[in-house]
Design an enzyme around this catalytic site. Structure first.
Site, PDB file in Angstrom:
ATOM      1  N   ASP A 185       0.729  -1.180  -0.016  1.00 46.56           N
ATOM      2  CA  ASP A 185      -0.038  -0.016   0.073  1.00 46.56           C
ATOM      3  C   ASP A 185       0.899   1.099   0.119  1.00 46.56           C
ATOM      4  O   ASP A 185       1.855   1.516   0.723  1.00 46.56           O
ATOM      5  CB  ASP A 185      -0.923  -0.054   1.450  1.00 46.56           C
ATOM      6  CG  ASP A 185      -1.871   1.123   1.404  1.00 46.56           C
ATOM      7  OD1 ASP A 185      -2.854   1.217   0.735  1.00 46.56           O
ATOM      8  OD2 ASP A 185      -1.513   1.994   2.036  1.00 46.56           O
ATOM      9  N   GLU A 247       1.816  -0.522  -4.742  1.00 38.75           N
ATOM     10  CA  GLU A 247       1.115   0.642  -5.399  1.00 38.75           C
ATOM     11  C   GLU A 247       1.731   1.886  -5.435  1.00 38.75           C
ATOM     12  O   GLU A 247       2.185   2.541  -4.287  1.00 38.75           O
ATOM     13  CB  GLU A 247      -0.039   0.855  -4.269  1.00 38.75           C
ATOM     14  CG  GLU A 247      -1.167   1.849  -4.793  1.00 38.75           C
ATOM     15  CD  GLU A 247      -1.828   2.602  -3.652  1.00 38.75           C
ATOM     16  OE1 GLU A 247      -3.033   2.922  -3.945  1.00 38.75           O
ATOM     17  OE2 GLU A 247      -1.678   2.425  -2.421  1.00 38.75           O
TER      18      GLU A 247
HETATM   19  C1  NOJ Z   1      -4.406   3.078  -0.789  1.00 38.49           C
HETATM   20  C2  NOJ Z   1      -5.354   2.362  -0.443  1.00 38.49           C
HETATM   21  O1  NOJ Z   1      -5.748   1.924  -1.681  1.00 38.49           O
HETATM   22  C3  NOJ Z   1      -6.590   3.371  -0.016  1.00 38.49           C
HETATM   23  O2  NOJ Z   1      -7.659   2.745  -0.023  1.00 38.49           O
HETATM   24  C4  NOJ Z   1      -6.164   4.026   1.295  1.00 38.49           C
HETATM   25  O3  NOJ Z   1      -6.930   4.917   1.821  1.00 38.49           O
HETATM   26  C5  NOJ Z   1      -4.665   4.636   1.336  1.00 38.49           C
HETATM   27  N1  NOJ Z   1      -3.685   3.838   0.467  1.00 38.49           N
HETATM   28  C6  NOJ Z   1      -4.118   4.791   2.559  1.00 38.49           C
HETATM   29  O4  NOJ Z   1      -3.495   3.486   3.163  1.00 38.49           O
END
Ligand code: NOJ
Length: 479
Positions: A185, A247
């Site tokens: 993430d 990500e």
């Molecule tokens: C990316 C995640 O996909 C999202 O849902 C989240 O709010 C943020 N990162 C913070 O963790």
């Protein structure tokens, strides 16, 4: 083809399947629905966070990294899920939220030195939170802590070796428990400028159509610092050969330093693209060139829990062509739950949005046409969209449905040879060579000619006779 280049199915656990009649999905519910995934033919599932959390950001604010939130079940439920998935030959990927914890995590209380602080009357710089406003909140009188997301999500200081060691332990814990990989993430937010310098104001867009409040800035200090490689190496060290998908919310052209350590990174250009040939072509070309540790570095998605669902974004008429495109790209293809039946965002933004408007991407899964869609026997936590029009059971009965089309594509993907090259084409058409095949998708507004080659799969039945690629048509051909 290695599963690493196969299809990952993203599950948002709140909304997949409820097994205990509280209107919220859970781990036992996922286990109960695994046959849907094997029928579809996907290789792996990625489960968004199910760890204990005060739910300020629906689980992306973790208060204990090595347990299951009672709302989602228990550790034995997790073990059963992994065992059942592995029995079916499915790999299991978890979400690793390494950039920040919940403010209620014991670490914040017991190890304040693991977080990023600043002293003074004002925040130390102009960094902004992804959700708007300053990335700094006041703690007690004159101390500020950094949060790249909500104030309830303080950022960890990855320059502190104790933080690195603690997160490595988390990774090892889940690998020992059967995890085959992780989606990392917000990984571009892990490393920031230790000197906390201001992000310079700049007219140059950062590179992606970012959130409005981030426009006009060059976000070079609040993320993506040079030393990110050290942090990623530590994660890799703990993860061994587990698949790591980052990500990385940066243009794909800036992913190389991530892909030295990770297997894949999401190409946000595609998920942010409108259905417009120039944008789509550029997104694909940008993402298809990276090399990750275990092959093509791209992870592609058309929808996820943060960004619009693709049938609504691209338009119903382009649903199948988009699916064909996704399933023929190199790297890892990710399918978000509900994509397979074309779940959309609901008319007029209904049901209601949460505070950042993301509820509309998170509707419960529509398993059948009953009022609660087979998702739960209680009132679902979020209203359903259109179970009567679109559901798994009805589409299973109809071999011409979108669901069956996806299944065929997923099966075909296994036989695609490696190799990828963009091809010259009409301005409205996106065309590329994929191993021994050619793909052509008409995202323009004028008809075009189907390129030479035998048709393996087409989005509409009469394409093989007419060889006319109308807007919204796509075709997979032999070379
Ligand atoms: C990316 C995640 O996909 C999202 O849902 C989240 O709010 C943020 N990162 C913070 O963790």
């Amino acid at each position: 083809m290695s599963w690493r280049n196969g299809v990952v199915y993203q599950i948002y656990p709140r909304s997949f399947q409820d097994s205990n009649e509280d209107g919220v999905g859970d781990l036992a519910g996922i286990t109960a629905r695994l046959d849907h995934l094997t029928w579809l033919g996907v290789d792996a599932l990625w489960v968004s966070p199910f760890y204990p959390s005060p739910l300020a950001d629906f689980g992306y604010d973790v208060s204990d990294y090595v347990d299951v939130d009672p709302m989602f079940g228990s550790m034995p439920d997790f073990d059963r899920l992994v065992a059942a998935a592995h029995e079916r030959g499915l790999k299991v990927l978890l979400d690793l939220v390494a950039c920040h914890t919940s403010i209620q995590h014991a670490w914040f209380r017991d190890h304040p030195e693991w977080y990023i602080w600043s002293q003074g009357e004002r925040p130390p710089n102009n960094w902004t939170s992804a959700f708007g406003g300053a990335a700094w909140s006041r703690f007690q009188d004159d101390k500020w802590y950094l949060h790249s997301f909500y104030p309830e999500q303080p950022d960890l200081d990855w320059r502190n070796p104790d933080v690195v060691a603690a997160m490595q332990e988390v990774v090892r814990f889940w690998v020992a428990r059967g995890a085959d990989g992780f989606r990392l993430d917000a990984i571009d937010r892990l490393a920031k400028d230790p000197e906390l310098r201001d992000d310079p104001l700049s007219d140059e867009p950062f590179g992606l159509p970012l959130l409005d409040h981030e426009r006009g800035r060059d976000l070079r200090y609040s993320r993506n610092a040079e030393w990110i490689g050290e942090a990623l190496a530590a994660i890799r060290d703990a993860a061994g050969d587990a698949l790591l998908i980052g990500e990385v919310y940066l243009p794909a052209a800036k992913h190389a330093r991530y892909l030295e350590h990770l297997d894949r990174s999401f190409v946000f250009e595609l998920i942010l693209s409108p259905w417009e040939p120039g944008n789509l072509r550029a997104a694909i070309a940008a993402g298809a060139t990276g090399e990750g540790r275990s092959g093509p570095g791209a992870a592609w998605a058309l929808s996820n829990h943060d960004f619009g669902r693709f049938p609504t974004r691209f338009g119903r008429a382009n649903e199948r062509a988009a699916a064909l495109m996704l399933m023929t790209l190199p790297g890892t293809a990710t399918l978000y739950q509900g994509d397979e039946i074309g779940q959309g965002m609901g008319p007029g933004g209904d049901p209601p949005y949460d505070r950042v408007g993301r509820d509309m991407f998170r509707h419960p899964m529509q398993w059948d046409g009953t009022p609660r869609a087979g998702f739960s026997s209680a009132e679902p936590w979020l209203p359903l969209t259109d179970p009567a029009e679109r559901n798994v059971a009805a589409q299973r009965e109809d071999p011409d449905s979108l669901l069956w089309f996806w299944r065929e594509l997923i099966a075909l993907r296994r036989d695609l040879a490696p190799g990828f090259r963009m091809l010259e084409s009409d301005p409205g058409v996106i065309s590329y060579e994929r191993g021994d095949n050619v793909v052509a998708v008409n995202a323009g507004d004028a008809p075009a000619v189907v390129p030479p080659g035998e048709i393996v799969l087409a989005t509409s039945a009469d394409l093989s006779q007419s060889r006319k690629l109308r807007p919204g048509d796509g075709v997979l051909l032999t070379r």
